[in-house]
Design a protein around this motif. Sequence first.
Motif, mmCIF file in Angstrom:
data_model
loop_
_atom_site.group_PDB
_atom_site.id
_atom_site.type_symbol
_atom_site.label_atom_id
_atom_site.label_comp_id
_atom_site.label_asym_id
_atom_site.label_seq_id
_atom_site.Cartn_x
_atom_site.Cartn_y
_atom_site.Cartn_z
ATOM 1 N N THR A 1 0.828 -1.212 0.000
ATOM 2 C CA THR A 1 0.000 0.000 0.000
ATOM 3 C C THR A 1 0.858 1.256 0.000
ATOM 4 O OG1 THR A 1 -1.717 -1.193 1.227
ATOM 5 C CG2 THR A 1 -1.828 1.203 1.228
ATOM 6 N N LYS A 2 1.931 1.242 0.738
ATOM 7 C CA LYS A 2 2.811 2.408 0.790
ATOM 8 C C LYS A 2 3.386 2.720 -0.586
ATOM 9 C CE LYS A 2 6.857 4.181 3.262
ATOM 10 N NZ LYS A 2 7.901 3.848 4.286
ATOM 11 N N LYS A 3 3.759 1.701 -1.321
ATOM 12 C CA LYS A 3 4.298 1.904 -2.665
ATOM 13 C C LYS A 3 3.235 2.497 -3.590
ATOM 14 C CE LYS A 3 6.581 -0.620 -6.418
ATOM 15 N NZ LYS A 3 7.086 -1.961 -6.866
ATOM 16 N N SER A 4 2.021 1.975 -3.529
ATOM 17 C CA SER A 4 0.935 2.507 -4.358
ATOM 18 C C SER A 4 0.547 3.918 -3.925
ATOM 19 C CB SER A 4 -0.286 1.580 -4.261
ATOM 20 O OG SER A 4 0.023 0.272 -4.684
ATOM 21 N N PHE A 5 0.625 4.179 -2.639
ATOM 22 C CA PHE A 5 0.287 5.505 -2.120
ATOM 23 C C PHE A 5 1.236 6.564 -2.675
ATOM 24 C CE2 PHE A 5 0.100 8.976 0.841
ATOM 25 C CZ PHE A 5 -1.199 8.980 1.314
ATOM 26 N N VAL A 6 2.520 6.282 -2.674
ATOM 27 C CA VAL A 6 3.513 7.231 -3.205
ATOM 28 C C VAL A 6 3.287 7.454 -4.689
ATOM 29 C CG1 VAL A 6 5.975 7.592 -3.612
ATOM 30 C CG2 VAL A 6 5.201 6.657 -1.422
ATOM 31 N N ARG A 7 2.900 6.416 -5.401
ATOM 32 C CA ARG A 7 2.657 6.555 -6.840
ATOM 33 C C ARG A 7 1.435 7.432 -7.113
ATOM 34 N NH1 ARG A 7 1.691 1.627 -7.830
ATOM 35 N NH2 ARG A 7 -0.585 1.791 -7.955
ATOM 36 N N GLU A 8 0.414 7.334 -6.281
ATOM 37 C CA GLU A 8 -0.822 8.088 -6.502
ATOM 38 C C GLU A 8 -0.754 9.515 -5.979
ATOM 39 O OE1 GLU A 8 -3.526 7.220 -8.116
ATOM 40 O OE2 GLU A 8 -2.854 5.190 -8.623
ATOM 41 N N PHE A 9 -0.118 9.718 -4.823
ATOM 42 C CA PHE A 9 -0.141 11.035 -4.172
ATOM 43 C C PHE A 9 1.202 11.772 -4.235
ATOM 44 C CE2 PHE A 9 -3.560 8.637 -2.192
ATOM 45 C CZ PHE A 9 -4.595 9.557 -2.184
ATOM 46 N N GLY A 10 2.235 11.095 -4.655
ATOM 47 C CA GLY A 10 3.533 11.762 -4.763
ATOM 48 C C GLY A 10 4.214 12.013 -3.434
ATOM 49 N N GLU A 11 3.761 11.390 -2.374
ATOM 50 C CA GLU A 11 4.366 11.530 -1.048
ATOM 51 C C GLU A 11 4.057 10.289 -0.232
ATOM 52 O OE1 GLU A 11 2.638 14.789 0.999
ATOM 53 O OE2 GLU A 11 0.573 14.121 0.685
ATOM 54 N N GLU A 12 4.797 10.108 0.856
ATOM 55 C CA GLU A 12 4.559 8.958 1.713
ATOM 56 C C GLU A 12 3.347 9.195 2.605
ATOM 57 O OE1 GLU A 12 8.000 7.898 3.898
ATOM 58 O OE2 GLU A 12 9.087 7.136 2.138
ATOM 59 N N PRO A 13 2.719 8.123 3.062
ATOM 60 C CA PRO A 13 1.553 8.287 3.952
ATOM 61 C C PRO A 13 1.922 9.025 5.229
ATOM 62 C CG PRO A 13 1.710 6.036 3.128
ATOM 63 C CD PRO A 13 2.977 6.719 2.731
ATOM 64 N N GLY A 14 0.966 9.769 5.759
ATOM 65 C CA GLY A 14 1.208 10.556 6.957
ATOM 66 C C GLY A 14 1.308 9.699 8.206
ATOM 67 N N ARG A 15 1.561 10.384 9.306
ATOM 68 C CA ARG A 15 1.724 9.707 10.585
ATOM 69 C C ARG A 15 0.408 9.039 11.003
ATOM 70 N NH1 ARG A 15 3.717 12.713 16.175
ATOM 71 N NH2 ARG A 15 3.782 10.809 17.487
ATOM 72 N N GLY A 16 0.504 7.815 11.465
ATOM 73 C CA GLY A 16 -0.671 7.070 11.890
ATOM 74 C C GLY A 16 -1.335 6.278 10.788
ATOM 75 N N SER A 17 -0.848 6.381 9.564
ATOM 76 C CA SER A 17 -1.479 5.686 8.450
ATOM 77 C C SER A 17 -1.317 4.172 8.562
ATOM 78 C CB SER A 17 -0.887 6.171 7.125
ATOM 79 O OG SER A 17 -1.144 7.544 6.922
ATOM 80 N N ALA A 18 -0.144 3.717 9.007
ATOM 81 C CA ALA A 18 0.086 2.274 9.135
ATOM 82 C C ALA A 18 -0.855 1.673 10.170
ATOM 83 C CB ALA A 18 1.548 2.018 9.517
ATOM 84 N N TRP A 19 -1.018 2.329 11.302
ATOM 85 C CA TRP A 19 -1.916 1.837 12.340
ATOM 86 C C TRP A 19 -3.367 1.863 11.856
ATOM 87 C CZ3 TRP A 19 -1.535 -1.055 16.384
ATOM 88 C CH2 TRP A 19 -2.542 -1.060 17.356
ATOM 89 N N TYR A 20 -3.736 2.881 11.116
ATOM 90 C CA TYR A 20 -5.084 2.987 10.549
ATOM 91 C C TYR A 20 -5.356 1.811 9.609
ATOM 92 C CZ TYR A 20 -9.091 5.170 8.187
ATOM 93 O OH TYR A 20 -10.338 5.437 7.662
ATOM 94 N N LEU A 21 -4.355 1.471 8.801
ATOM 95 C CA LEU A 21 -4.480 0.374 7.839
ATOM 96 C C LEU A 21 -4.600 -0.964 8.566
ATOM 97 C CD1 LEU A 21 -4.133 0.105 4.588
ATOM 98 C CD2 LEU A 21 -1.905 -0.834 5.197
ATOM 99 N N VAL A 22 -3.742 -1.178 9.554
ATOM 100 C CA VAL A 22 -3.716 -2.458 10.266
ATOM 101 C C VAL A 22 -5.009 -2.677 11.048
ATOM 102 C CG1 VAL A 22 -2.573 -3.708 12.138
ATOM 103 C CG2 VAL A 22 -1.210 -2.581 10.387
ATOM 104 N N MET A 23 -5.493 -1.642 11.735
ATOM 105 C CA MET A 23 -6.706 -1.785 12.533
ATOM 106 C C MET A 23 -7.911 -2.137 11.649
ATOM 107 S SD MET A 23 -5.994 -1.549 15.657
ATOM 108 C CE MET A 23 -7.659 -1.429 16.292
#
Length: 205
Positions: free
Chosen positions: A159-181
Amino acid sequence: MLFGKKTATSEASDTAAAEYAAQAQVTPVDSSGPQGKGRPTPRRREAEAANRRPLVVDHKAMNAEQKAKVRAERAKARESMLRGEERYLPPRDRGPQRRFLRDAVDSRWNIGEVLLPVMLFLLVMTFLPMEWARMSAFLAVYGLILFGIVDCWLLWKRTKKSFVREFGEEPGRGSAWYLVMRSFQMRGSRVPRAAVERGSELHRR
């Protein structure tokens, strides 16, 4: 003469004051029109208290029609939130980035979403009198947890790789926890509800 003049002036003033007071008592005050300077200016605290309205609705003072209207509005807001309408979502779920993270979870099968029902089944196995059943249940629990952690790590990397491709930046703080939950929730209990089908292509929307 001096004392007499003062006395006459004083009597004239008292007479005028008495006539003014009588006229004020007889003449009614029109409260519907604008008030002039004849009354004291309200203090700031009093004005704020007059304009203050209660934040909590008093349901006891509402009639049946008003209660039905409030219930209908709440139901409409909840349905809109479940559908993912932006204006009804809480702040943590708003924005295209959080929508992209939700779609990343909802577009695939996740080990975490079947973890709870399988754990309940394994818990029942621990109460069986057979030793092999209890040992198998404990091994399965730890193996399933480890498998779920690895699955979440792979999901985040992809998801992080696709996120950078779509938005041109890395996911913000708390995104990994949001995804996992969200990945550890059963698909039917996720809020907002899944808006994409499993196996669909992940893209920004």
